[in-house]
Design an enzyme around this catalytic site. Structure first.
Site, mmCIF file in Angstrom:
data_model
loop_
_atom_site.group_PDB
_atom_site.id
_atom_site.type_symbol
_atom_site.label_atom_id
_atom_site.label_comp_id
_atom_site.label_asym_id
_atom_site.label_seq_id
_atom_site.Cartn_x
_atom_site.Cartn_y
_atom_site.Cartn_z
ATOM 1 N N CYS A 2 -13.990 10.411 8.564
ATOM 2 C CA CYS A 2 -15.490 11.032 8.391
ATOM 3 C C CYS A 2 -15.053 12.446 8.421
ATOM 4 O O CYS A 2 -14.235 13.148 8.690
ATOM 5 C CB CYS A 2 -16.443 10.849 9.591
ATOM 6 S SG CYS A 2 -16.659 9.118 10.056
ATOM 7 N N ARG A 27 -10.811 13.026 1.881
ATOM 8 C CA ARG A 27 -10.661 12.057 3.282
ATOM 9 C C ARG A 27 -11.246 10.718 3.041
ATOM 10 O O ARG A 27 -11.006 9.795 3.942
ATOM 11 C CB ARG A 27 -11.270 12.882 4.554
ATOM 12 C CG ARG A 27 -10.627 14.135 4.683
ATOM 13 C CD ARG A 27 -11.439 14.892 5.673
ATOM 14 N NE ARG A 27 -11.059 14.371 7.002
ATOM 15 C CZ ARG A 27 -9.957 14.475 7.607
ATOM 16 N NH1 ARG A 27 -8.922 15.622 7.301
ATOM 17 N NH2 ARG A 27 -10.027 13.987 8.796
ATOM 18 N N TRP A 75 -17.288 7.565 7.072
ATOM 19 C CA TRP A 75 -16.576 6.337 6.601
ATOM 20 C C TRP A 75 -16.798 5.151 7.645
ATOM 21 O O TRP A 75 -16.533 5.493 8.797
ATOM 22 C CB TRP A 75 -14.887 6.927 6.830
ATOM 23 C CG TRP A 75 -13.848 5.840 6.566
ATOM 24 C CD1 TRP A 75 -13.565 4.722 7.634
ATOM 25 C CD2 TRP A 75 -13.107 5.568 5.595
ATOM 26 N NE1 TRP A 75 -12.501 4.025 7.155
ATOM 27 C CE2 TRP A 75 -12.311 4.509 5.697
ATOM 28 C CE3 TRP A 75 -13.123 6.129 4.176
ATOM 29 C CZ2 TRP A 75 -11.576 3.795 4.878
ATOM 30 C CZ3 TRP A 75 -12.128 5.391 3.200
ATOM 31 C CH2 TRP A 75 -11.464 4.265 3.709
ATOM 32 N N ASN A 99 -18.025 12.911 14.367
ATOM 33 C CA ASN A 99 -16.740 11.969 14.236
ATOM 34 C C ASN A 99 -16.251 11.652 15.329
ATOM 35 O O ASN A 99 -16.209 12.241 16.414
ATOM 36 C CB ASN A 99 -15.778 13.016 13.385
ATOM 37 C CG ASN A 99 -15.907 13.471 12.029
ATOM 38 O OD1 ASN A 99 -16.845 13.011 11.497
ATOM 39 N ND2 ASN A 99 -15.158 14.433 11.447
ATOM 40 N N GLY A 100 -15.499 10.455 14.957
ATOM 41 C CA GLY A 100 -14.737 9.608 16.140
ATOM 42 C C GLY A 100 -15.573 8.445 16.772
ATOM 43 O O GLY A 100 -16.370 7.777 16.057
ATOM 44 N N GLU A 480 9.441 -4.281 5.791
ATOM 45 C CA GLU A 480 8.402 -2.985 5.388
ATOM 46 C C GLU A 480 9.288 -1.671 5.078
ATOM 47 O O GLU A 480 8.951 -1.108 4.300
ATOM 48 C CB GLU A 480 7.403 -2.996 6.610
ATOM 49 C CG GLU A 480 6.581 -1.879 6.375
ATOM 50 C CD GLU A 480 5.658 -1.829 5.366
ATOM 51 O OE1 GLU A 480 5.548 -2.648 4.564
ATOM 52 O OE2 GLU A 480 5.154 -0.887 5.119
ATOM 53 N N LYS A 484 9.233 0.433 1.965
ATOM 54 C CA LYS A 484 9.085 1.915 1.892
ATOM 55 C C LYS A 484 9.943 2.558 1.016
ATOM 56 O O LYS A 484 9.834 3.383 0.444
ATOM 57 C CB LYS A 484 8.984 2.210 3.165
ATOM 58 C CG LYS A 484 7.758 2.260 4.066
ATOM 59 C CD LYS A 484 6.484 2.690 3.782
ATOM 60 C CE LYS A 484 5.762 1.960 2.591
ATOM 61 N NZ LYS A 484 4.738 0.698 2.852
ATOM 62 N N GLU A 487 10.111 1.549 -2.835
ATOM 63 C CA GLU A 487 8.930 2.256 -3.498
ATOM 64 C C GLU A 487 8.844 4.014 -3.768
ATOM 65 O O GLU A 487 8.523 4.165 -4.712
ATOM 66 C CB GLU A 487 7.639 2.258 -2.581
ATOM 67 C CG GLU A 487 6.968 1.006 -2.204
ATOM 68 C CD GLU A 487 5.709 1.112 -1.494
ATOM 69 O OE1 GLU A 487 4.513 0.986 -2.042
ATOM 70 O OE2 GLU A 487 5.993 1.269 -0.375
ATOM 71 N N HIS A 503 24.738 -15.989 5.280
ATOM 72 C CA HIS A 503 24.784 -16.904 4.443
ATOM 73 C C HIS A 503 24.653 -16.614 3.065
ATOM 74 O O HIS A 503 24.335 -17.205 2.221
ATOM 75 C CB HIS A 503 23.575 -17.570 4.768
ATOM 76 C CG HIS A 503 23.599 -18.525 6.328
ATOM 77 N ND1 HIS A 503 24.296 -19.410 6.515
ATOM 78 C CD2 HIS A 503 23.048 -17.922 7.301
ATOM 79 C CE1 HIS A 503 24.289 -19.673 7.739
ATOM 80 N NE2 HIS A 503 23.357 -18.958 8.312
ATOM 81 N N LYS A 599 -2.479 2.791 -6.221
ATOM 82 C CA LYS A 599 -2.726 2.640 -4.711
ATOM 83 C C LYS A 599 -3.645 1.216 -4.559
ATOM 84 O O LYS A 599 -3.421 0.711 -3.666
ATOM 85 C CB LYS A 599 -3.501 3.738 -4.262
ATOM 86 C CG LYS A 599 -4.004 3.749 -2.949
ATOM 87 C CD LYS A 599 -3.084 4.089 -1.905
ATOM 88 C CE LYS A 599 -3.151 3.603 -0.493
ATOM 89 N NZ LYS A 599 -1.964 3.389 0.300
#
Ligand code: F6R
Length: 604
Positions: A2, A27, A75, A99-100, A480, A484, A487, A503, A599
């Site tokens: 937000c 944002r 948001w 916000n929050g 992951e 990263k 990418e 193996h 994205k």
């Protein structure tokens, strides 16, 4: 995430507020609104979707002369992205933006409803304005009522409030969510939740500290600290570079998002971590009735988060858990039985392959759940149930904070199911719950750690490949880490289970093969260590990440000693993210927009 703006002055308030909100568009948001108090009258406009919708609604609305105004981009976290849920929220004669998350909103709301207050929205924010108006009835001044209200709120907030009872004043409070105020020679006051809306209007700004609250008028600025003592504003020069302001001074959005993880995980946990159990208000308690298996389905990073869930669900919830890559699942002939809960995981909620598998599961009559970051996305609309990850918009193409919040949700979920199924003792659940609360501290990036990784990264710019290795839940983290790195650096990297190297892949071992070894102290340490020693003996270059010193490594990144392997997981997650970031920066790549990637992958 937000965004908040506020303005007090003589200029065209509508334009200033809308322009300010535009500066916060980056944002992410799903609705927006403004409220302006001028000549004793409020004007309030809200619209779902992009700001053009709000501009359209306000096109015949004019503001000339002195006014106070507040604006917000929302948001969704509590309640759908609708006009009623959009801010500013109205009481009888006051408006608030926030916000929050207000953690104790449910208790406050119950009490207010019992006293006859009517709520229009599903948001936690609306309690602030009603609580303020309740307090206003007995308080001597509006500021007394505001101070009392703030002292009654638990949680994180940045709040602006305007009220007809003090028509030339903006009240503010900050605790855990950013907010600043800017001033200039024209006696104007500008508020925002980040620098960008203030650029061009103010040269000097005061960044509020947690606990600050107070009010501004044309010629006064009253700031109080949490303990009620008066404070002086501390003004600093405002940057004039918008792009760098959007990135909060970080070099790339990805870097900013890595640093944001502590805050967004705190948001993910907020209101969901009870004293000794996990609370998901958004789930029907009968969602798990008759369920004997959980099937997790996703792509990319979300798939890695799903894989980490499979370890947690079987370990704590003692429920059979299977894992599917969405693009594979949709074209085979999967057997789907009705005692399976089908869970899709997606940052965007729009990934075509994942969405398709959700449709398949629904058509087969399975109960469905989505773990998602974007409310009102296609998956959220389609699934029977939804848990939002609350990571805020993720701009870097390489996912970081979305992954962190997904794993956090899964850890919480494993305990939520464990409680329902009584699969582990209440004492064990309570121990895990207190560990969960510690994640935000463990993902804070220290300058020292960042600097060390930056220095090491120069040794990893070549070679014929990287193996990220780990055991158990550190295997999905290894996957992951490798994703990263590939990418954003375009170097070849693979994630592998540590015990599987012998193996086959160990044949590749030589000094130009870089092994990034995840060595948690609290999970299979000895076993993982021997696997790394096997690679070290074959002269692979080893970078070990552990809290325990390890002398067989060429490079060693020491993480702090943790109480539990899951906290080590989050510590190491930060290390692999920063390592990829720094390698990519050294190679001169566009970290936020790596070549060939998008994205949101809305095509097959
Ligand atoms: C990697 C990355 C992708 C996404 C994948 C799924 O950094 O971002 O692998 O994780 O495309 O996207 P969502 O989670 O939006 O379904």
């Amino acid at each position: 995430m937000c965004g908040i703006v506020g303005y007090l002055g003589e200029k065209n308030s509508k334009k200033i507020l809308l322009d300010g909100l535009k500066e916060l568009e980056y944002r992410g948001y799903d609705s927006a609104g403004i409220a302006v108090l001028q000549n004793g009258e409020f004007s309030n406009y809200k619209a779902v979707g992009k700001l053009v919708n709000l501009e359209e609604k306000t096109k015949n609305y004019e503001t000339k002369g002195f006014a106070v105004g507040i604006g917000h981009t929302r948001w969704a976290t509590h309640g759908k992205p609708t006009e009623l849920n959009a801010h500013p929220h109205l009481g009888e004669s006051s408006y608030v933006v926030h916000n929050g998350i207000i953690e104790n909103y449910a208790e406050l709301k119950k009490e207010l409803i019992n006293n006859g207050t009517v709520f229009l929205s599903q948001t936690d924010t609306e309690v602030i304005v009603h609580q303020f108006e309740k307090n206003l009835q007995t308080a001597q001044t509006a500021f007394d009522a505001f101070s009392q209200t703030i002292s009654e709120l638990d949680g994180a907030y940045a709040v602006l409030l305007v009220t007809a009872s003090e028509p030339d004043t903006i009240f503010f409070a900050k605790h855990g969510s950013p907010m600043l105020v800017g001033v200039n020679d024209e006696n104007e006051k500008y508020f925002a939740s980040s620098d960008t809306p203030l650029i061009g209007h103010c040269t000097n700004v005061n960044y509020f500290e947690d606990g600050d609250f107070g009010y501004v008028t044309s010629d006064e600025m009253m700031i109080m600290a949490q303990d009620g003592t008066k404070k002086e504003a501390i003004f600093s020069k405002l940057t004039q570079n918008k792009l760098s302001a959007q990135k909060d001074g970080y070099r790339f959005f990805m870097e900013k998002e890595i640093y944001e993880q502590s805050d967004v995980i705190a948001d993910t946990l907020m209101g969901r971590v009870g004293d000794e159990e996990i609370i998901f208000d958004e789930l029907d308690s009968n969602l798990f009735d008759g369920i004997n298996e959980i099937k997790l389905c996703a792509c990319g990073t979300s798939y890695h988060a799903a894989m980490s869930a499979s370890y947690l669900f079987e370990r704590y919830s003692k429920i059979k858990t299977s894992l599917e890559i969405a693009s594979e699942f949709r074209y085979r002939s999967p057997i789907m039985s009705k005692d399976t809960l089908f869970v899709v995981i997606s940052q965007s909620g729009e990934t075509a392959d994942t969405l398709e598998t959700l449709k398949m599961a629904k058509n087969a009559g399975l109960k469905t759940l989505v773990i998602c970051n974007v409310d009102n996305s296609s998956m959220v609309r389609l699934a029977d149930a939804c848990i939002l990850t609350r990571a805020g918009i993720e701009k870097g193409v390489a996912s970081t904070k979305a992954f962190a919040t997904q794993v956090t949700v899964f850890w919480m979920m494993s305990l939520y199911i464990a409680k329902l199924r009584k699969s582990i003792s209440d004492a064990d659940i309570s121990k895990q719950v207190s560990l969960l609360r510690e994640i935000p501290t463990h993902v804070k990036v220290s300058d020292e750690m960042h600097e060390r990784i930056k220095r090491l990264s120069k040794r990893y710019l070549h070679g014929h490949g990287f193996f990220f290795i780990g055991r158990d839940i550190f295997y999905p983290l290894a996957l992951e880490g490798a994703l990263k790195l590939k990418e954003i650096s375009y170097l070849h990297a693979e994630g592998y289970p540590s015990g599987e190297m012998k193996h086959g892949p160990i044949a590749l071992a030589d000094p130009e093969l870089f092994t990034i070894a995840l060595l948690p102290e609290h999970l299979h340490y000895e076993k993982s260590k021997s696997n790394v020693e096997e690679l070290s003996a074959r002269d692979s270059t080893i970078c070990a990440i552990s809290s325990r010193e390890f002398d067989k490594a060429d490079d060693f990144i020491k993480i702090p000693t943790c109480k539990d392997y899951m906290l080590e997981f989050f510590e190491m997650m930060i290390v692999v993210q920063i390592l990829s970031l720094e390698i990519s920066i050294r190679l001169g790549n566009d970290v936020d927009m790596p070549r060939n990637l998008a994205k949101s992958v809305t095509v097959e």
